[in-house]
Design an enzyme around this catalytic site. Structure first.
Site, PDB file in Angstrom:
ATOM      1  N   ASN A  46       0.799  -1.216   0.000  1.00 24.46           N
ATOM      2  CA  ASN A  46       0.000   0.000   0.000  1.00 24.46           C
ATOM      3  C   ASN A  46       0.835   1.271   0.000  1.00 24.46           C
ATOM      4  O   ASN A  46       0.371   2.322  -0.440  1.00 24.46           O
ATOM      5  CB  ASN A  46      -0.950   0.013   1.207  1.00 24.46           C
ATOM      6  CG  ASN A  46      -0.206  -0.041   2.533  1.00 24.46           C
ATOM      7  OD1 ASN A  46       0.645  -0.901   2.733  1.00 24.46           O
ATOM      8  ND2 ASN A  46      -0.533   0.855   3.442  1.00 24.46           N
ATOM      9  N   SER A  63     -11.051  -4.805  -0.050  1.00 25.81           N
ATOM     10  CA  SER A  63     -11.755  -3.653   0.508  1.00 25.81           C
ATOM     11  C   SER A  63     -12.396  -2.854  -0.606  1.00 25.81           C
ATOM     12  O   SER A  63     -11.827  -2.724  -1.696  1.00 25.81           O
ATOM     13  CB  SER A  63     -10.772  -2.768   1.288  1.00 25.81           C
ATOM     14  OG  SER A  63     -11.411  -1.606   1.773  1.00 25.81           O
ATOM     15  N   CYS A  92      -3.463   5.264   7.381  1.00 24.47           N
ATOM     16  CA  CYS A  92      -3.780   4.832   8.743  1.00 24.47           C
ATOM     17  C   CYS A  92      -2.718   5.255   9.740  1.00 24.47           C
ATOM     18  O   CYS A  92      -2.978   5.311  10.945  1.00 24.47           O
ATOM     19  CB  CYS A  92      -3.966   3.320   8.780  1.00 24.47           C
ATOM     20  SG  CYS A  92      -2.548   2.399   8.177  1.00 24.47           S
TER      21      CYS A  92
END
Length: 375
Positions: free
Chosen positions: A152, A198, A318
């Protein structure tokens, strides 16, 4: 999504007409997400054109069940904790890569505190795991292996099919975080026992994800209650969120070739305008909608603060605001100073060429101002 929010708002687990309609919408969405998971994603000179891939998985595709979750974080926690709960004595060793998403690494470390033996594999400076090292460390004591398909933060594509084969040969279960890979690179389901995806990473709504579990694989529930999803995932599903995920997955399949070509063009533009920056991660084994670059002496946090109308980051969303340097860049061997001089830029289907050029121009100007102030 709007009908399931406004007028067709029945509980999909209720037996009345509104409930049955909502349940049917959930199952349509489930099939659409499965079709995206099985999508072959043809290369530039092969495979079907836009809109022609099959709606259902092809014959011979790996058999499994897709369970909707609240997101990939729940899916990863469920897969790892649920599988670990059933590991037999003598196979309570869990292996993961150092560049995994925090939802995987934190879960694995939590399991380490519950008495499991945890082994975190390092990666090479290009972000890729050494398969020979993996083969040595994934042994007969290993019960569970976790590896991310597309990173990511740096976009590097791990050799998941090979890692899955190594895990299978050792008799271990294999979990893959395919969140960043869904619809962008082929997901090697045949090498996996569990796969997390997701919706919001593929232009769908936030708050919904899914866990694919191969036939024959049994894991314990993470959430207890009504067992609404297949008897092993409790909680009332949102038909609106499911429908949104399904619609996004359908577009992934229909637009696979067009998206690939568009991202390839954007990558060429981006690399052409950032040749004087250093690239973090492999140049070739990567999804090209993720550009992670660094420049000596740059203060990325300051640059991001200056460019408030440009959507970029220094690491994963995050971890933003934590004050910690990226664990992914640290795993590549970059010192803290280099990690803090790095920027992550993402682009895809809805990014226009002129937007990318303008953003990269703004970034270059801001970086030049920093250098002039430091001189």
């Amino acid at each position: 999504m709007r009908p399931w929010l406004e007028t067709r708002f029945g509980n999909p687990h209720s037996p009345h007409r509104l409930g049955r309609e909502a349940a049917a919408a959930v199952e349509v969405a489930r099939d659409q997400v499965l079709a995206a998971l099985h999508c072959p994603l043809p290369g530039p000179r092969e495979g079907p054109g836009v809109g022609t891939p099959p709606e259902k998985p092809s014959t011979g595709a790996p058999a499994g069940r897709l369970y909707f979750t609240s997101g990939a974080t729940e899916a990863a926690n469920w897969a790892l904790k649920g599988a670990a709960a059933r590991l037999p004595e003598g196979r309570r060793r869990i292996v993961a890569l150092a560049t995994e998403h925090a939802c995987v690494l934190d879960t694995v470390h939590w399991l380490g505190g519950q008495g499991f033996d945890v082994d975190i594999l390092p990666v090479e400076p290009d972000g890729l795991v050494d398969l020979d090292l993996a083969a040595r460390r994934i042994d007969g004591r290993t019960g569970l292996v976790a590896a991310m398909l597309v990173n990511n933060e740096i976009g590097v594509i791990q050799p998941v099919a090979e890692l899955g084969a190594i895990a299978r040969a050792a008799g271990a279960l294999f979990f893959c975080d395919a969140v960043q890979g869904l619809g962008r690179v082929p997901v090697p389901l045949g090498a996996c026992d569990m796969v997390a995806v997701s919706a919001h990473k593929v232009h769908g709504p936030k708050g919904i994800g899914a866990l694919w579990i191969a036939d024959g694989v049994a894991i314990d529930p993470l959430l207890h209650g009504g067992g609404q999803e297949g008897g092993i995932r409790s909680g009332t599903l949102s038909p609106a969120l499911c429908a949104g995920f399904g619609a996004a997955a359908r577009l992934l399949v229909e637009r696979a070739e067009a998206d690939r070509a568009h991202v390839a063009r954007l990558w060429e533009i981006a690399r052409g305008l950032t040749r004087d920056w250093s690239l973090n991660g492999s140049e070739t084994a990567r999804y090209r909608g993720n550009l992670n670059i660094r420049r000596e002496g740059l203060d990325s946090a300051r640059l991001i603060s200056e460019l408030r109308d440009v959507a970029l980051s220094a690491g994963s969303a995050c971890a933003s605001g934590s004050g910690r340097a990226s664990h992914v860049l640290a795993a590549l061997g970059l010192p803290d100073r280099a990690a803090r001089a790095s920027l992550r830029i993402g682009f895809g289907r809805y990014t226009r060429e002129e937007e990318l050029r303008a953003a990269l121009g703004r970034i270059a100007e801001a970086a030049a101002r920093q250098r002039s102030f430091a001189a």
